[in-house]
Design an enzyme around this catalytic site. Sequence first.
Site, PDB file in Angstrom:
ATOM      1  N   ALA A  66       0.870  -1.179   0.000  1.00 50.61           N
ATOM      2  CA  ALA A  66       0.000   0.000   0.000  1.00 50.61           C
ATOM      3  C   ALA A  66       0.906   1.228   0.000  1.00 50.61           C
ATOM      4  O   ALA A  66       2.052   1.165   0.454  1.00 50.61           O
ATOM      5  CB  ALA A  66      -0.876  -0.017   1.236  1.00 50.61           C
ATOM      6  N   GLY A 110       0.607  -5.055   0.742  1.00 48.86           N
ATOM      7  CA  GLY A 110      -0.604  -5.132  -0.085  1.00 48.86           C
ATOM      8  C   GLY A 110      -0.346  -5.783  -1.435  1.00 48.86           C
ATOM      9  O   GLY A 110      -1.272  -6.326  -2.050  1.00 48.86           O
ATOM     10  N   GLU A 113      -0.573  -9.381  -0.739  1.00 45.60           N
ATOM     11  CA  GLU A 113      -1.996  -9.686  -0.522  1.00 45.60           C
ATOM     12  C   GLU A 113      -2.760  -9.695  -1.852  1.00 45.60           C
ATOM     13  O   GLU A 113      -3.666 -10.499  -2.055  1.00 45.60           O
ATOM     14  CB  GLU A 113      -2.600  -8.665   0.450  1.00 45.60           C
ATOM     15  CG  GLU A 113      -2.021  -8.826   1.847  1.00 45.60           C
ATOM     16  CD  GLU A 113      -2.434  -7.697   2.766  1.00 45.60           C
ATOM     17  OE1 GLU A 113      -2.096  -6.532   2.479  1.00 45.60           O
ATOM     18  OE2 GLU A 113      -3.103  -7.962   3.771  1.00 45.60           O
ATOM     19  N   GLU A 133       4.471  -5.077   7.161  1.00 43.55           N
ATOM     20  CA  GLU A 133       3.649  -4.114   7.917  1.00 43.55           C
ATOM     21  C   GLU A 133       4.084  -3.991   9.367  1.00 43.55           C
ATOM     22  O   GLU A 133       3.982  -2.927   9.974  1.00 43.55           O
ATOM     23  CB  GLU A 133       2.164  -4.521   7.868  1.00 43.55           C
ATOM     24  CG  GLU A 133       1.511  -4.375   6.509  1.00 43.55           C
ATOM     25  CD  GLU A 133       1.630  -5.610   5.627  1.00 43.55           C
ATOM     26  OE1 GLU A 133       2.467  -6.495   5.920  1.00 43.55           O
ATOM     27  OE2 GLU A 133       0.891  -5.682   4.635  1.00 43.55           O
TER      28      GLU A 133
HETATM   29  N1  COA Z   1       4.557   3.229  -0.471  1.00 46.36           N
HETATM   30  C1  COA Z   1       4.950   4.415  -0.955  1.00 46.36           C
HETATM   31  N2  COA Z   1       6.126   4.591  -1.611  1.00 46.36           N
HETATM   32  C2  COA Z   1       6.902   3.505  -1.778  1.00 46.36           C
HETATM   33  C3  COA Z   1       6.553   2.240  -1.311  1.00 46.36           C
HETATM   34  C4  COA Z   1       5.306   2.115  -0.615  1.00 46.36           C
HETATM   35  N3  COA Z   1       4.853   0.935  -0.146  1.00 46.36           N
HETATM   36  N4  COA Z   1       7.538   1.361  -1.617  1.00 46.36           N
HETATM   37  C5  COA Z   1       8.475   2.073  -2.283  1.00 46.36           C
HETATM   38  N5  COA Z   1       8.096   3.363  -2.380  1.00 46.36           N
HETATM   39  C6  COA Z   1       8.820   4.463  -3.036  1.00 46.36           C
HETATM   40  C7  COA Z   1       9.995   4.934  -2.201  1.00 46.36           C
HETATM   41  O1  COA Z   1       9.561   5.840  -1.196  1.00 46.36           O
HETATM   42  C8  COA Z   1      10.827   5.617  -3.273  1.00 46.36           C
HETATM   43  O2  COA Z   1      10.243   6.874  -3.580  1.00 46.36           O
HETATM   44  P1  COA Z   1      11.177   8.178  -3.764  1.00 46.36           P
HETATM   45  O3  COA Z   1      12.072   7.841  -4.919  1.00 46.36           O
HETATM   46  O4  COA Z   1      10.194   9.272  -4.071  1.00 46.36           O
HETATM   47  O5  COA Z   1      11.911   8.351  -2.483  1.00 46.36           O
HETATM   48  C9  COA Z   1      10.625   4.714  -4.482  1.00 46.36           C
HETATM   49  O6  COA Z   1       9.408   4.010  -4.231  1.00 46.36           O
HETATM   50  C10 COA Z   1      11.740   3.703  -4.682  1.00 46.36           C
HETATM   51  O7  COA Z   1      11.893   2.955  -3.481  1.00 46.36           O
HETATM   52  P2  COA Z   1      13.278   2.820  -2.685  1.00 46.36           P
HETATM   53  O8  COA Z   1      12.947   2.570  -1.254  1.00 46.36           O
HETATM   54  O9  COA Z   1      14.169   3.968  -3.001  1.00 46.36           O
HETATM   55  O10 COA Z   1      13.865   1.507  -3.378  1.00 46.36           O
HETATM   56  P3  COA Z   1      14.870   0.466  -2.722  1.00 46.36           P
HETATM   57  O11 COA Z   1      15.306  -0.435  -3.813  1.00 46.36           O
HETATM   58  O12 COA Z   1      15.931   1.174  -1.939  1.00 46.36           O
HETATM   59  O13 COA Z   1      13.994  -0.381  -1.654  1.00 46.36           O
HETATM   60  C11 COA Z   1      12.059  -1.605  -0.915  1.00 46.36           C
HETATM   61  C12 COA Z   1      12.959  -1.194  -2.100  1.00 46.36           C
HETATM   62  C13 COA Z   1      10.879  -2.366  -1.485  1.00 46.36           C
HETATM   63  C14 COA Z   1      12.842  -2.504   0.038  1.00 46.36           C
HETATM   64  C15 COA Z   1      11.588  -0.341  -0.156  1.00 46.36           C
HETATM   65  O14 COA Z   1      11.065   0.584  -1.102  1.00 46.36           O
HETATM   66  C16 COA Z   1      10.522  -0.601   0.860  1.00 46.36           C
HETATM   67  O15 COA Z   1      10.803  -1.110   1.939  1.00 46.36           O
HETATM   68  N6  COA Z   1       9.242  -0.255   0.560  1.00 46.36           N
HETATM   69  C17 COA Z   1       8.152  -0.355   1.466  1.00 46.36           C
HETATM   70  C18 COA Z   1       7.647  -1.785   1.535  1.00 46.36           C
HETATM   71  C19 COA Z   1       6.545  -1.899   2.571  1.00 46.36           C
HETATM   72  O16 COA Z   1       6.723  -1.678   3.756  1.00 46.36           O
HETATM   73  N7  COA Z   1       5.350  -2.275   2.106  1.00 46.36           N
HETATM   74  C20 COA Z   1       4.198  -2.483   2.935  1.00 46.36           C
HETATM   75  C21 COA Z   1       3.368  -1.281   2.996  1.00 46.36           C
HETATM   76  S1  COA Z   1       1.962  -1.511   4.082  1.00 46.36           S
END
Ligand code: COA
Length: 259
Positions: A66, A110, A113, A133
């Site tokens: 999400a 999400g 999911e 989460e």
């Molecule tokens: N919601 C909003 N933005 C998200 C996102 C999410 N779930 N997952 C990634 N993004 C965004 C990042 O904020 C970043 O945006 P920016 O360039 O404007 O800063 C962009 O996507 C790229 O992500 P980044 O974190 O720089 O890539 P990465 O390769 O370093 O890391 C992940 C990848 C997937 C490990 C990391 O993005 C992450 O942990 N995301 C969240 C996953 C999560 O907790 N999901 C459950 C949500 S309930």
Amino acid sequence: MTEPAVLFQREGRVAILTVNRPDKLNALNSQVGTETLAHLETIAADDDLGAVVVTGAGEKSFVAGADIGEFAGRAPFDQREAMRFPRVFDVMAGFPKPVIAMINGFCLGGGCELAMSCDIRLASEKARFGQPEINLGLIPGGGGTQRMPRLVGMGNAMKMILSGEMIGAEEALRIGLVDEVVAPDALRERTLALASSIAAKSPLTLRVAKEAMRASEQLPIEDGIRYERDLFCLCFSTEDKAEGVAAFLEKRKAAWKGR
Ligand code: COA
């Protein structure tokens, strides 16, 4: 015009829905939800479409969860309101046509999911899976605590949801979170081949088969078996059953009518 958050393409009888926010790793925001539901309505009503493939744009991510940005500062009842409309997850699980997840990269929160709401999951060797989460002070809210134990067993689900740790595609295959793992450059071809082969079957029979299997998630086994037997007998009323049996006996290919 703003860029669509979900792309809709047709490939023969297969509809492909692509979550199109690659710069946000295809995180699910409310626009993605609204557009997906609208496309699904179109696909459900279109007899020329027999199956759906769901994927994410770009090389890196299927759906990374999400959109966390939408959570900041949100009050409980605002969140409840945001989750009020028919949830994409439940609509996909109950969708009258088969839905296949083509998991090309990060499949988190999400996103995982969403994949679990699909009927079949094919993943690239590079895909990564998790329910992170817990690291946000949250729990899965798109059915993860319910669908994951059913798919991978309680212990594996507990491990993923309580630790928030990610696993790779091979481990996901081992525990049953995905059904097939494919080399990244073969994923699209393999998924479309499977989706096309399914979409070529009788749409009516596909619908009944899916309904019977989905019922197994809710019904005690005896009721489920009785339900299956009733649906099996109901198939004897269809033109497609008459055609399928006749085609086999006449050693020819069946021509399905969806009736
Ligand atoms: N919601 C909003 N933005 C998200 C996102 C999410 N779930 N997952 C990634 N993004 C965004 C990042 O904020 C970043 O945006 P920016 O360039 O404007 O800063 C962009 O996507 C790229 O992500 P980044 O974190 O720089 O890539 P990465 O390769 O370093 O890391 C992940 C990848 C997937 C490990 C990391 O993005 C992450 O942990 N995301 C969240 C996953 C999560 O907790 N999901 C459950 C949500 S309930």
